[in-house]
Write an enzyme that holds these catalytic residues in place. Structure first.
Site, PDB file in Angstrom:
ATOM      1  CG  HIS A 183      -2.063  15.744   7.677  1.00 31.25           C
ATOM      2  ND1 HIS A 183      -1.062  15.330   6.831  1.00 31.25           N
ATOM      3  CD2 HIS A 183      -3.216  15.249   7.164  1.00 31.25           C
ATOM      4  CE1 HIS A 183      -1.594  14.598   5.857  1.00 31.25           C
ATOM      5  NE2 HIS A 183      -2.899  14.533   6.032  1.00 31.25           N
ATOM      6  CG  HIS A 211      -4.857  17.259   2.825  1.00 36.85           C
ATOM      7  ND1 HIS A 211      -4.830  16.357   1.787  1.00 36.85           N
ATOM      8  CD2 HIS A 211      -4.618  16.545   3.945  1.00 36.85           C
ATOM      9  CE1 HIS A 211      -4.591  15.145   2.264  1.00 36.85           C
ATOM     10  NE2 HIS A 211      -4.446  15.231   3.583  1.00 36.85           N
ATOM     11  CD  GLU A 223      -2.952  11.925   3.058  1.00 39.84           C
ATOM     12  OE1 GLU A 223      -1.978  12.563   3.505  1.00 39.84           O
ATOM     13  OE2 GLU A 223      -4.120  12.130   3.424  1.00 39.84           O
ATOM     14  CB  SER A 255       2.040  17.810   7.184  1.00 42.23           C
ATOM     15  OG  SER A 255       1.660  16.485   6.922  1.00 42.23           O
TER      16      SER A 255
HETATM   17  N1  HBI Z   1     -11.465  11.611   7.219  1.00 42.88           N
HETATM   18  N2  HBI Z   1     -11.225  13.717   8.125  1.00 42.88           N
HETATM   19  C1  HBI Z   1     -10.782  12.743   7.321  1.00 42.88           C
HETATM   20  N3  HBI Z   1      -9.628  12.940   6.643  1.00 42.88           N
HETATM   21  C2  HBI Z   1      -9.141  11.978   5.799  1.00 42.88           C
HETATM   22  O1  HBI Z   1      -8.094  12.182   5.175  1.00 42.88           O
HETATM   23  C3  HBI Z   1      -9.842  10.774   5.675  1.00 42.88           C
HETATM   24  C4  HBI Z   1     -11.018  10.622   6.410  1.00 42.88           C
HETATM   25  N4  HBI Z   1     -11.706   9.477   6.300  1.00 42.88           N
HETATM   26  C5  HBI Z   1     -11.309   8.412   5.435  1.00 42.88           C
HETATM   27  C6  HBI Z   1     -10.044   8.664   4.728  1.00 42.88           C
HETATM   28  N5  HBI Z   1      -9.394   9.769   4.862  1.00 42.88           N
HETATM   29  C7  HBI Z   1      -9.431   7.583   3.902  1.00 42.88           C
HETATM   30  O2  HBI Z   1     -10.230   6.470   3.864  1.00 42.88           O
HETATM   31  C8  HBI Z   1      -9.006   7.916   2.478  1.00 42.88           C
HETATM   32  O3  HBI Z   1      -8.574   6.739   1.928  1.00 42.88           O
HETATM   33  C9  HBI Z   1      -9.940   8.371   1.510  1.00 42.88           C
HETATM   34 FE    FE Z   2      -4.207  13.511   4.808  1.00 39.87          FE
END
Ligand code: HBI
Ligand code: FE
Length: 295
Positions: free
Chosen positions: A134, A139, A182, A201
């Site tokens: 993913h 991303h 997303e 994804s």
């Molecule tokens: N951590 N590794 C990772 N990937 C994410 O997409 C991610 C996260 N922590 C918090 C988060 N996304 C969400 O809170 C988003 O809303 C920003």
């Molecule tokens: Fe994501």
């Protein structure tokens, strides 16, 4: 750097909750098994087939440009030079979901956290948390696009601010990430196309978001998006459609403080609702709708 550990789930009365880990780790590339590489290849081939004519050109072009291939799980250290040269972003390797503030601080500094582990063969179709496929397939390509790259950094800076303002502001800003980064769609002369990583994804949602009659596809409106609730465990009931990455970047340029004040007076909107004034798109790929029950 600490040694990577597989992030496990905690059973709670809310169900299975992933444990959060904050550490940046070294990608344990030599430890990937033959099965891990096969999972990558299988998913990569399947998604690239599905995404022709469905993902936006910007996504497909940047993915090629980056040199992410199907043969084996890429090494982040092989991808970073292209990314750094093109937009100044870098990948960092993490164990899984990060606490929000850590996540925002990475983005604000043009670092994208990529989960090191990949799903198991029996999880090809669905996984409730981000894995390497993913994060990397979904991303990373658009971080090679200059406008999208700037949007992601601005989002991270906004996230740090929202975190300081409070939980409501944070929830509103998180909806923006959800419905753009997303699950975003983009309007092109050829029809609607996908750019959201949660969609690119997922084989099922890549088709569903464009071709099913069920979901709403609504023209992007910042405050509307920030009021719209979402579910993480089903296909989306609503997708928001941008006209360009410039539109997205420009709409999110101003300081959000007045928006948070305004939104605190307004109710949230259920995921599947259409409001008067919404610009509703009638068509997906332009090839006609699938019949009910096809998806
Ligand atoms: N951590 N590794 C990772 N990937 C994410 O997409 C991610 C996260 N922590 C918090 C988060 N996304 C969400 O809170 C988003 O809303 C920003
Ligand atoms: Fe994501």
């Amino acid at each position: 750097m600490t040694q990577p550990q597989r992030v496990e789930h905690l059973s709670t009365d809310k169900g299975s909750v992933p444990l959060y880990a904050t550490g940046v780790v070294e990608q344990p590339w030599a430890n990937y098994s033959e099965t891990d590489h096969q999972v990558w290849s299988t998913l990569f081939r399947r998604q690239r087939d599905i995404l022709v004519g469905r993902a936006c050109d910007e996504f497909l072009v940047t993915q090629d440009e980056m040199g992410i291939g199907e043969d084996a799980i890429p090494k982040f250290s092989d991808l970073n030079p292209q990314l750094l040269a093109k937009t100044g972003w870098q990948l960092v390797c993490v164990e899984g979901l990060l606490p929000e503030l850590d996540f925002f601080e990475h983005l604000a500094n043009r670092r994208f956290p990529v989960t090191w582990w990949i799903r198991r063969p029996e999880q090809l179709d669905y996984l409730s948390e981000p894995d390497l496929f993913h994060d990397l397939f979904g991303h990373v390509p658009l971080l090679m696009n200059p406008v999208f790259a700037d949007y992601m950094q601005a989002y991270g800076r906004g996230g740090v601010k929202a975190h300081g303002i409070g939980p409501e502001a944070l929830a509103q800003l998180t909806r923006l990430y959800w419905y753009t980064v997303e699950f975003g769609l983009i309007n092109t002369p050829q029809g609607l196309r996908i750019y959201g990583s949660g969609i690119v994804s997922s084989s099922g949602e890549s088709v569903h978001c464009l071709e099913s009659k069920a979901p709403n596809r609504i023209g992007f409106d910042l405050l509307r998006v920030m009021r719209t609730r979402y579910r993480i465990d089903t296909y989306q009931k609503t997708y928001f459609v941008i006209d360009s990455f410039d539109q997205l970047f420009d709409a999110t340029g101003p300081d959000f403080r007045p928006y948070y004040d305004e939104l605190s007076q307004l109710p949230t909107i259920p995921a599947g609702e259409i409001l008067p004034g919404d610009r509703v798109y009638q068509r997906g790929t332009g090839e006609g709708w699938l019949q009910d029950g096809d998806i």
